[in-house]
Design a protein around this motif. Structure first.
Motif, PDB file in Angstrom:
ATOM      1  N   PHE A 120     -31.932  22.062  47.939  1.00  0.00           N
ATOM      2  CA  PHE A 120     -33.159  21.422  47.466  1.00  0.00           C
ATOM      3  C   PHE A 120     -32.969  19.914  47.379  1.00  0.00           C
ATOM      4  CE2 PHE A 120     -36.305  20.098  44.313  1.00  0.00           C
ATOM      5  CZ  PHE A 120     -37.438  20.756  44.784  1.00  0.00           C
ATOM      6  N   ASN A 121     -31.764  19.484  47.032  1.00  0.00           N
ATOM      7  CA  ASN A 121     -31.503  18.057  46.939  1.00  0.00           C
ATOM      8  C   ASN A 121     -31.595  17.392  48.296  1.00  0.00           C
ATOM      9  OD1 ASN A 121     -29.658  15.500  46.357  1.00  0.00           O
ATOM     10  ND2 ASN A 121     -30.289  16.388  44.393  1.00  0.00           N
ATOM     11  N   ARG A 122     -31.117  18.068  49.329  1.00  0.00           N
ATOM     12  CA  ARG A 122     -31.233  17.529  50.684  1.00  0.00           C
ATOM     13  C   ARG A 122     -32.698  17.447  51.099  1.00  0.00           C
ATOM     14  NH1 ARG A 122     -27.913  20.737  54.876  1.00  0.00           N
ATOM     15  NH2 ARG A 122     -28.724  19.074  56.208  1.00  0.00           N
ATOM     16  N   LEU A 123     -33.471  18.466  50.718  1.00  0.00           N
ATOM     17  CA  LEU A 123     -34.894  18.437  51.047  1.00  0.00           C
ATOM     18  C   LEU A 123     -35.591  17.292  50.320  1.00  0.00           C
ATOM     19  CD1 LEU A 123     -37.304  19.680  52.447  1.00  0.00           C
ATOM     20  CD2 LEU A 123     -37.512  21.307  50.564  1.00  0.00           C
ATOM     21  N   ALA A 167     -43.550  16.523  57.695  1.00  0.00           N
ATOM     22  CA  ALA A 167     -43.388  17.978  57.582  1.00  0.00           C
ATOM     23  C   ALA A 167     -42.407  18.341  56.474  1.00  0.00           C
ATOM     24  CB  ALA A 167     -42.918  18.557  58.916  1.00  0.00           C
ATOM     25  N   ASP A 168     -41.364  17.515  56.290  1.00  0.00           N
ATOM     26  CA  ASP A 168     -40.432  17.755  55.187  1.00  0.00           C
ATOM     27  C   ASP A 168     -41.121  17.565  53.845  1.00  0.00           C
ATOM     28  OD1 ASP A 168     -38.136  18.567  56.431  1.00  0.00           O
ATOM     29  OD2 ASP A 168     -37.330  16.562  56.685  1.00  0.00           O
ATOM     30  N   ASP A 223     -34.211  14.517  49.514  1.00  0.00           N
ATOM     31  CA  ASP A 223     -33.762  13.302  50.182  1.00  0.00           C
ATOM     32  C   ASP A 223     -34.593  13.036  51.430  1.00  0.00           C
ATOM     33  OD1 ASP A 223     -32.201  11.093  50.758  1.00  0.00           O
ATOM     34  OD2 ASP A 223     -30.708  12.249  51.838  1.00  0.00           O
ATOM     35  N   SER A 224     -34.777  14.070  52.247  1.00  0.00           N
ATOM     36  CA  SER A 224     -35.529  13.888  53.488  1.00  0.00           C
ATOM     37  C   SER A 224     -37.004  13.673  53.222  1.00  0.00           C
ATOM     38  CB  SER A 224     -35.329  15.103  54.403  1.00  0.00           C
ATOM     39  OG  SER A 224     -35.813  16.277  53.789  1.00  0.00           O
TER      40      SER A 224
END
Length: 684
Positions: free
Chosen positions: A173-176, A369-370, A178-179
């Motif tokens: 979730f943290n990567r999401l 989209a992210d 970030d993006s």
């Protein structure tokens, strides 16, 4: 230069294998970014021009929905402006054809010019209308862009602020998150790109329509002249994007080296250890490597453009040969041919721009989209709204057989659990395992243990920031999962050693403890006096209005101990029934530490529950109840005297004796040692 030297067999900085010498030495190898949006290049490179065109309606529709939410009037202005501009362009081409047909007729020149005046006026009027429409569209786009970014950012922040803490700390979730941050900026850029797409499409349709009316064979010629330039634009855009993805982290690391030289934190060590020349050498090497990549990209772009220009020249020669043949055979008049040349040039430019804008639109849409995906995922982790009311009078909070794991791939940073030690095979050791303990209300309850024992995890479960995997935290028998989280948090105040240092004024750093009510200046000053921060406030340049952030004009920096006093004052101002205090004196001197613990005892005397987390076991002497944790399990519970004298010696006594021995072995100057005392007794 050392930073740019490449040994035989080594790959360049941008290749997949080893990276540059600086990357290997400083960063352990080639720098690759792990964010989700860096994966978009695969779909981007595999997408054909035709597939992009098929995606166009969906991408434009999403942008239109976002723009409508931001400012529907500005959206209407942009849409109407682009439509009017396209229509005026088509009418203008027809008017130009009329002017040419009149001027090139066989009558006297004066009569021809006079007859062409109405058409000339039409050309001028359509030009003015087109300019006004373009201005209106530009103004509307200018209003939309910042509003769309604000709306997208607000939607992002709203969703993130409502998710559970466990989701924030989850690696995926943290990567999401970030993006998705790039989605707001991409949404703003999509407004301008969409305007360009719509404008180019309208202009192309206008030119194509005029050419079709003039002669059907002219439309294929228009497309033929445009294909090489469109191909070049798409190829160069993809090469630029591929280079960006490949070199993004390399450039980011280069900026990091430069920023490190400018920061105040590492400045003393940079000077004493003479690290400056070392950092400059590697900054230069990495910059030279990036410059080489830019040169390669420019050369590639020049070659592609040269090929496209050659192909466009051949297509233009073929087009004009066809026009000449049509003129020679009498199929087309000279006026129509002149209009056709203008329409082909206008339509060709519009189609080339359209291809490039669709390419940009698809590129930006990947980031948006992210953002959409974050909204979906955030809803799965949203903190529940509502629930049972928290009892007005709570006498006991009880942990019943509580087991808790932190999210996968995340170490227990709060408790200092090492990620390697926390792994047992493929299963991660729980932060808490089968813990059962009581927290009586209105008492001082201490949580002690070594790093990684689970103390902070207990406090966060108590505060409702996490939910147990198994077991329950019960407030007078009621499972905390069923309680209204907002009401529960209203009962909690927290002071931790790493509490947030808000870049606000001194007053707001205390008042932020209760944002649900207007700032009570008297209560703020009382809280500061309670924490011993009032003297510090008097010494600040602007007193209570001093900005506590060095990065702004007039900002002021205070010491760690002073910050800790403000944190204690913030908790006092919050006036919560349960105060969780995590290492509250880590930045204070010995005298201030004693004062803080005296204040903590006074809080308990007034009926406030204090949960104290500390490594300094002597400071829990006056706690009503002490829980000793070790590797996520509860080892002992009792009062200070019970734990210290309970046979056999437990974890608490072992830790206490270790700390006590550090002071017991110290002899003050002039003081009698135990050996001196023994010798004196023998003399007597």
């Amino acid at each position: 230069m050392k930073g740019s030297t490449k040994k035989r067999g080594d790959s360049g900085p941008g290749t997949e294998e080893g990276g540059s010498e600086s990357e290997r030495l400083l960063f352990g190898g080639r720098l690759l970014y792990a964010a989700r949006w860096a994966d978009h290049h695969n779909a981007f490179f595999e997408m054909s021009l035709w597939e992009m065109a098929l995606q166009l309606p969906r991408l434009v529709a999403f942008t239109v929905r976002l723009a409508w939410r931001a400012d529907h009037r500005a959206l209407w202005t942009v849409g109407a402006g682009e439509l009017v501009r396209g229509i005026s362009q088509a009418v203008g081409l027809i008017a130009v054809n009329s002017v040419l047909a009149t001027v090139l007729s066989g009558s006297a020149i004066g009569h021809r010019v006079q007859a062409a005046i109405p058409a000339m006026i039409g050309v001028a009027v359509t030009g003015v209308i087109g300019a006004l429409a373009t201005a209106a569209s530009t103004a509307g786009t200018g209003r939309l862009e910042p509003k769309v970014e604000r709306v997208a950012t607000e939607m992002y922040l709203t969703h993130v602020a409502k998710v559970e803490l466990a989701a924030i700390e989850d690696a995926g979730f943290n990567r999401l998150m970030d993006s998705a941050q790039y989605g707001a900026g991409a949404a703003r850029r999509m407004v301008n790109v969409c305007t360009g797409v719509v404008g180019s499409l309208v202009s192309f349709v206008a030119a194509a329509g005029v050419l079709t009316v003039l002669h059907p064979v002219l439309l294929p010629l228009l497309i033929l002249m445009t294909v090489p330039r469109s191909w070049a634009s798409l190829r160069n855009a993809r090469a630029r994007y591929a280079s960006y993805l490949r070199w993004m982290q390399h450039a980011r690391a280069g900026r990091l080296l430069a920023q490190t030289l400018m920061r105040t934190g590492p400045a003393p060590e940079i000077r004493v250890h003479d690290v400056g020349p070392f950092l400059l050498r590697h900054f230069r090497g990495m910059s030279e490597a990036s410059e080489a990549e830019q040169s390669r990209l420019a050369a590639s772009r020049a070659r592609v453009r040269l090929v496209a220009s050659a192909l466009t020249g051949l297509a233009a020669a073929l087009t004009y040969a066809c026009l000449g043949a049509l003129l020679a055979t009498g199929v087309m008049s000279l006026s129509i041919a002149g209009t056709a040349v203008l329409a082909i040039r206008s339509g060709g430019q519009s189609l080339t721009t359209l291809v490039l804008q669709v390419n940009n639109l698809y590129e930006e849409s990947n980031y948006v989209a992210d953002l959409e995906r974050l909204f979906v995922e955030a809803k799965k982790h949203t903190i529940p709204v509502g629930g049972a009311a928290v009892p007005d009078e709570v006498s006991l909070i009880r942990f019943e057989n509580v087991t808790f794991h932190y999210p996968a791939d995340e170490s227990d940073a709060a408790d200092g659990i090492d990620a390697h030690d926390a792994q047992q095979g493929t299963e991660k050791r729980p932060a808490l395992k089968g813990v059962t303990l009581d927290i009586p209300v209105g008492k001082i309850v201490a949580l002690v243990g070594e790093n990684g024992s689970g103390k902070t995890t207990v406090s966060k479960l108590l505060a409702g920031l996490y939910q147990p995997d198994t077991g329950a935290v019960r407030w007078d028998g009621v499972d905390a999962r069923t309680l209204d989280r907002t009401q529960l948090w209203a009962r909690i105040g927290m002071v931790s050693q790493d509490f947030h240092r808000w870049p606000f004024t001194c007053r707001m750093n205390i008042a932020v403890g209760r944002t649900d009510r207007p700032v009570d200046r008297a209560a703020v000053e009382e809280a500061a006096a309670y924490a011993g921060a009032d003297t510090m406030v008097e010494e600040l340049p602007r007193g209570w209005d001093t900005l506590l952030s060095k990065g702004y004009k007039g900002g002021h920096q205070i010491s760690g101990g002073q910050w800790q006093r403000l944190g204690i004052a913030r908790a006092r101002y919050r006036d919560a029934g349960i105060l969780i205090v995590d290492e509250p004196t880590s930045a204070l001197d010995a005298k201030a530490e004693l004062e803080v613990f005296d204040q903590i005892r006074k809080l308990a005397d007034s009926g406030q529950t204090v949960v104290l987390i500390t490594h300094r076991l002597a400071s829990v002497r006056h706690a009503d109840l002490i829980h000793v944790l070790d590797k996520g399990e509860l080892r002992e519970s009792g009062t200070f005297e019970e734990l210290l004298h309970r046979p056999p010696a437990g974890v608490f006594r072992e830790l206490y004796e270790m700390q006590r021995a550090q002071y017991h072995e110290v002899t003050l100057p002039g003081a009698r040692t135990p050996a001196d005392a023994a010798e004196g007794s023998r003399v007597r």
